[in-house]
Design a protein around this motif. Structure first.
Motif, short mmCIF file in Angstrom:
data_model
loop_
_atom_site.label_atom_id
_atom_site.label_comp_id
_atom_site.label_asym_id
_atom_site.label_seq_id
_atom_site.Cartn_x
_atom_site.Cartn_y
_atom_site.Cartn_z
N ILE A 10 0.74 -1.15 -0.08
CA ILE A 10 0.05 -0.14 0.11
C ILE A 10 0.94 1.36 -0.06
O ILE A 10 1.88 1.31 0.66
N ASP A 11 0.31 2.33 -0.76
CA ASP A 11 1.39 3.40 -1.13
C ASP A 11 1.23 4.39 -0.16
O ASP A 11 0.34 4.83 0.27
N TYR A 12 2.26 5.06 0.26
CA TYR A 12 2.37 6.29 0.99
C TYR A 12 1.91 7.36 0.11
O TYR A 12 2.03 7.29 -1.11
N GLY A 20 7.40 3.90 -11.24
CA GLY A 20 7.81 2.89 -10.43
C GLY A 20 6.84 2.17 -9.45
O GLY A 20 6.96 0.96 -9.43
N THR A 21 6.02 2.84 -8.89
CA THR A 21 5.07 2.31 -8.19
C THR A 21 4.20 1.77 -8.94
O THR A 21 3.50 0.53 -8.50
N GLU A 24 4.90 -1.90 -9.92
CA GLU A 24 4.33 -2.80 -9.16
C GLU A 24 3.03 -3.14 -9.07
O GLU A 24 2.54 -4.45 -9.33
N ASP A 49 -1.17 3.75 2.26
CA ASP A 49 -0.73 3.90 3.60
C ASP A 49 -1.09 5.16 4.16
O ASP A 49 -0.18 6.13 3.50
N GLY A 259 7.98 -4.54 -3.27
CA GLY A 259 9.28 -3.90 -3.75
C GLY A 259 10.42 -4.59 -2.90
O GLY A 259 10.43 -4.94 -1.77
N ASP A 261 12.86 -3.38 -1.23
CA ASP A 261 13.39 -2.62 -0.15
C ASP A 261 12.55 -2.98 0.81
O ASP A 261 12.77 -2.57 1.98
N HIS A 288 9.81 -7.76 -5.85
CA HIS A 288 10.30 -7.31 -7.34
C HIS A 288 11.24 -6.36 -7.20
O HIS A 288 11.59 -5.64 -6.23
N TRP A 290 13.74 -2.69 -8.82
CA TRP A 290 13.36 -1.28 -9.17
C TRP A 290 13.19 -1.06 -10.43
O TRP A 290 14.11 -1.33 -11.21
N LEU A 291 12.34 -0.01 -10.76
CA LEU A 291 12.31 0.48 -12.08
C LEU A 291 13.09 1.82 -12.00
O LEU A 291 12.62 2.80 -11.19
N1 MSP Z 1 3.78 2.06 2.53
C1 MSP Z 1 4.89 1.22 2.23
C2 MSP Z 1 4.62 -0.10 2.16
C3 MSP Z 1 3.67 -0.79 3.12
S1 MSP Z 1 2.98 -2.43 2.58
C4 MSP Z 1 2.42 -2.85 4.11
C5 MSP Z 1 5.61 1.97 1.35
N2 MSP Z 1 4.98 2.74 0.30
S2 MSP Z 1 5.83 3.41 -0.78
O1 MSP Z 1 5.21 4.25 -1.47
O2 MSP Z 1 7.13 3.86 -0.64
O3 MSP Z 1 6.14 2.10 -1.89
C6 MSP Z 1 5.12 1.28 -2.60
C7 MSP Z 1 5.67 0.30 -3.01
O4 MSP Z 1 6.22 0.61 -4.55
C8 MSP Z 1 6.64 -0.60 -2.31
O5 MSP Z 1 6.73 -1.79 -2.82
C9 MSP Z 1 8.02 0.04 -3.19
O6 MSP Z 1 9.04 -1.14 -3.27
C10 MSP Z 1 7.55 0.21 -4.70
N3 MSP Z 1 8.38 1.05 -5.18
C11 MSP Z 1 8.66 2.48 -5.00
N4 MSP Z 1 9.44 2.88 -5.80
C12 MSP Z 1 9.57 2.04 -6.94
C13 MSP Z 1 10.41 1.70 -8.02
N5 MSP Z 1 11.24 2.92 -8.56
N6 MSP Z 1 10.44 0.60 -8.61
C14 MSP Z 1 9.69 -0.37 -8.43
N7 MSP Z 1 9.07 -0.19 -7.37
C15 MSP Z 1 8.88 0.91 -6.46
O7 MSP Z 1 6.86 1.24 1.15
#
Ligand code: MSP
Length: 646
Positions: A10-12, A20-21, A24, A49, A259, A261, A288, A290-291
């Protein structure tokens, strides 16, 4: 029907999604759609998130200090509109500020507390707000968080509740041993095994002095730490804390796609939290890669972030929708490894994979069916060589997709597309059509080609859902859309089809416009005025060069021209409905039989020229030194006919 519960991270919501997000979400969507095709009852969860300090800060900056949830409401719309534009087929979208989630977080925290796994203490140390993670001194590089080197971590000292993670180390090691596929790909598993080997410390699970978060049931002045809160979303969404029967139906989750990380949170903290509350761990986690953008980390501040909305309506094909970027993200990147995106590469792949290859195949088959059989493609025979290729492609596809080798699954489908293109060139329906004696053979060739297109479209549907439905419609497939199952990708030798012609699905992108800037007019200097006028410049501008269409062609037939020492008559495939005849002055360099199968370059937009009673439609490129026989300019064999050169 077996259930399959699949989730993304879940994304911030402190900024909009970037490519990138989106990578996924798109790849998880491909898995969800594949599992539906494979006959599973899929529940696909995505979400936001929201209880992060950065989100709270951003909401305040945007004027929502008193109502961060209203800011999150706005961001939910922003996120879901992007996911819809990319055709992500999620069944539920969770937000961590929802009441159902509060209930689940409090239930799990209480259960862990009751199990004796939570105790009060004081946390003193570094905290990186961008990671939302406590950072041991040894992990800092020059005093900075290695992931966010431009930010200085905060030193905090506050009352925290701690979760006894250390207690679960042995069980985690055993779990990893007993279930080697728990964390994929292997490289990620090895990272975590090293971490477990080094030992585990207890983790803080609460923050003091903050209001943004879920209050701890056993200490309402503290809120649950954002990661402890966020992970629970996967359980919330299927009823944990609100609907026990539903939870029993769907838990454990089959797959968390995340991701690389954040594998530690998902494969160390999360199973331990669940075990502490007496709940099973998820079955599998896929981390997975990173893009990147042009080899750099995708970041707004560096100007290296790509808006997924732009990728779903690229300038070079504004009406193409999300399927080209879905194909790029799935086909071009080994799933599990890092990948790269540039607009140039995206456009190149669009032209090769879609305009020239799949798009051209569909147009050719439909237009030949229309021209020779009024759109009716009748079954004839059991299928020739393409039936065998289709069977092998399906097998390879299934194995790859089951192992989340998405790039390999797409390659398996393209194996069939390529074979169909070669099959058409070899069986030359345009020739068969000239002789009514070949009618049965022509029927068989058209049916076989159409059936291969149908099978390829079924296999590619998880990646390009709307385009494949359109291909299936044009090819007259009996079943399309959500009703499709993997069994429909088996070769069918029966059932007449009616094809439906249409405009090219992916028109080739036009060469870029190049602006030629004229030098500013200047008053001539006295000497310059006196100098003789320069000779006329014989060079041409780029705009003149771009008028010449150079294309890759494959030689299908070559015959000597009677009464000519120089000319050879070539039949070349330029990726069009029918091959072209070109008379080439290369007989001094080649025997006709040496030419068949060669991949060459031709000028494709020359006006037809009558020569020795034959019309020549184009010109081959060849080089010859003084007194030397000509040598053809060759192109790489992997380039499909019709690929533009230049
Ligand atoms: N909120 C946490 C995840 C909580 S899950 C219980 C978080 N959020 S995030 O917004 O930073 O990232 C969301 C997802 O996007 C993560 O899986 C992260 O690895 C992925 N990615 C963020 N940037 C990315 C790229 N550039 N490439 C591929 N995936 C990327 O982490």
């Amino acid at each position: 029907m077996s259930r399959y519960y699949l989730t993304t991270a879940i994304d911030y919501v402190n900024s909009r999604p970037h490519l990138g997000t989106a990578y996924e979400k798109v790849t998880a969507d491909v898995i969800a759609r594949y599992k539906r095709l494979a006959g599973f009852d899929v529940h696909f969860l995505m979400g936001n998130d929201e209880h992060s300090q950065n989100v709270f800060k951003k909401a305040s900056e945007e004027g929502f200090h008193n109502n961060p949830v209203a800011y999150c409401d706005r961001m939910e719309e922003e996120f879901t509109s992007v996911w819809k534009a990319l055709h992500c087929s999620y069944d539920d979208f969770i937000r961590t500020t929802q009441p159902r989630h509060k209930a689940a977080v409090q239930k799990l925290a209480q259960a862990a507390y009751d199990a004796g796994d939570i105790y009060e203490g004081v946390y003193e140390g570094w905290y990186c707000v961008s990671c939302e993670a406590f950072k041991p001194e040894k992990d800092l590089v020059d005093g900075k968080c290695p992931v966010h080197p431009t930010l200085t971590p905060e030193w905090i000292r506050e009352k925290n509740f701690f979760f006894r993670l250390s207690k679960y180390r042995d069980r985690l090691i055993k779990h990893f041993e007993a279930q080697p596929s728990f964390l994929e790909p292997e490289i990620r598993r090895n990272e975590i095994l090293r971490l477990l080997d080094a030992g585990l410390e207890d983790i803080s699970m609460s923050r003091a002095g903050q209001s943004w978060g879920v209050p701890l049931p056993f200490d309402p002045d503290s809120v649950v730490y954002v990661w402890f809160d966020a992970l629970i979303n996967y359980a919330t969404a299927v009823g944990y804390g609100t609907d026990d029967a539903r939870f029993a139906q769907w838990w454990p989750a089959d797959l968390h796609v995340i991701g690389k990380d954040i594998t530690r949170f998902h494969t160390v903290f999360w199973p331990a939290m669940l075990w502490s509350a007496g709940v099973e761990a998820p079955r599998q986690v896929f981390g997975h890669g990173w893009l990147h953008y042009g080899g750099q980390r995708m970041s707004k501040s560096l100007g290296t972030s790509v808006d997924p909305m732009d990728a779903a309506a690229p300038k070079f094909a504004p009406d193409a929708g999300p399927d080209p970027i879905r194909l790029y993200l799935t086909k071009e990147i080994t799933y599990g490894s890092d990948g790269d995106f540039t607009w140039e590469r995206f456009e190149e792949r669009y032209n090769v994979d879609l305009a020239n290859n799949l798009g051209n195949l569909v147009s050719r088959v439909v237009s030949m069916a229309d021209k020779y059989r009024g759109g009716r493609v009748a079954p004839a025979g059991d299928g020739g060589r393409l039936a065998g290729v289709a069977e092998a492609s399906l097998e390879r596809y299934r194995t790859a997709m089951d192992a989340f080798a998405l790039h390999e699954g797409v390659a398996a489908a393209y194996q069939l597309v390529d074979a169909a293109n070669v099959f058409i060139a070899d069986s030359a329906p345009w020739k068969l059509a000239k002789d009514p004696g070949n009618a049965a053979r022509l029927d068989a060739v058209l049916f076989e080609a159409a059936e291969a297109v149908r099978v390829a479209a079924v296999l590619l549907r998880p990646v390009m859902p709307s385009s494949c439905d359109e291909i299936l419609r044009r090819i007259g497939a009996p079943v399309t859309g959500a009703a499709l199952r993997l069994d429909h990708a088996r070769w069918q030798s029966a059932g007449e089809r009616t094809t439906i012609p249409g405009p090219p699905m992916w028109p080739r992108s036009e060469p870029k416009e190049i602006t030629v800037t004229e030098p500013a007019a200047q008053a001539p200097a006295p000497e310059a005025a006196a100098a003789p006028a320069p000779a006329a410049d014989a060079r041409i501008g780029i705009e003149d060069f771009l008028k010449v269409e150079l294309k890759v062609a494959k030689v299908r037939e070559a015959t000597a021209m009677p009464k000519s020492k120089k000319l050879i008559r070539l039949l070349v495939d330029v990726g069009e409905a029918e091959p072209r005849t070109i008379l080439a002055g290369i007989a001094e360099g080649y025997q006709p039989e040496q030419l068949v199968g060669k991949t060459i370059v031709i000028v494709a937009n020359l006006k037809p020229r009558p020569m020795m009673g034959t019309e020549s439609n184009g010109m081959v490129l060849a080089a010859s030194g003084p007194g030397q026989p000509p040598i053809l300019v060759a192109a790489d064999d992997s380039l499909p006919p019709g690929t533009r050169v230049g």
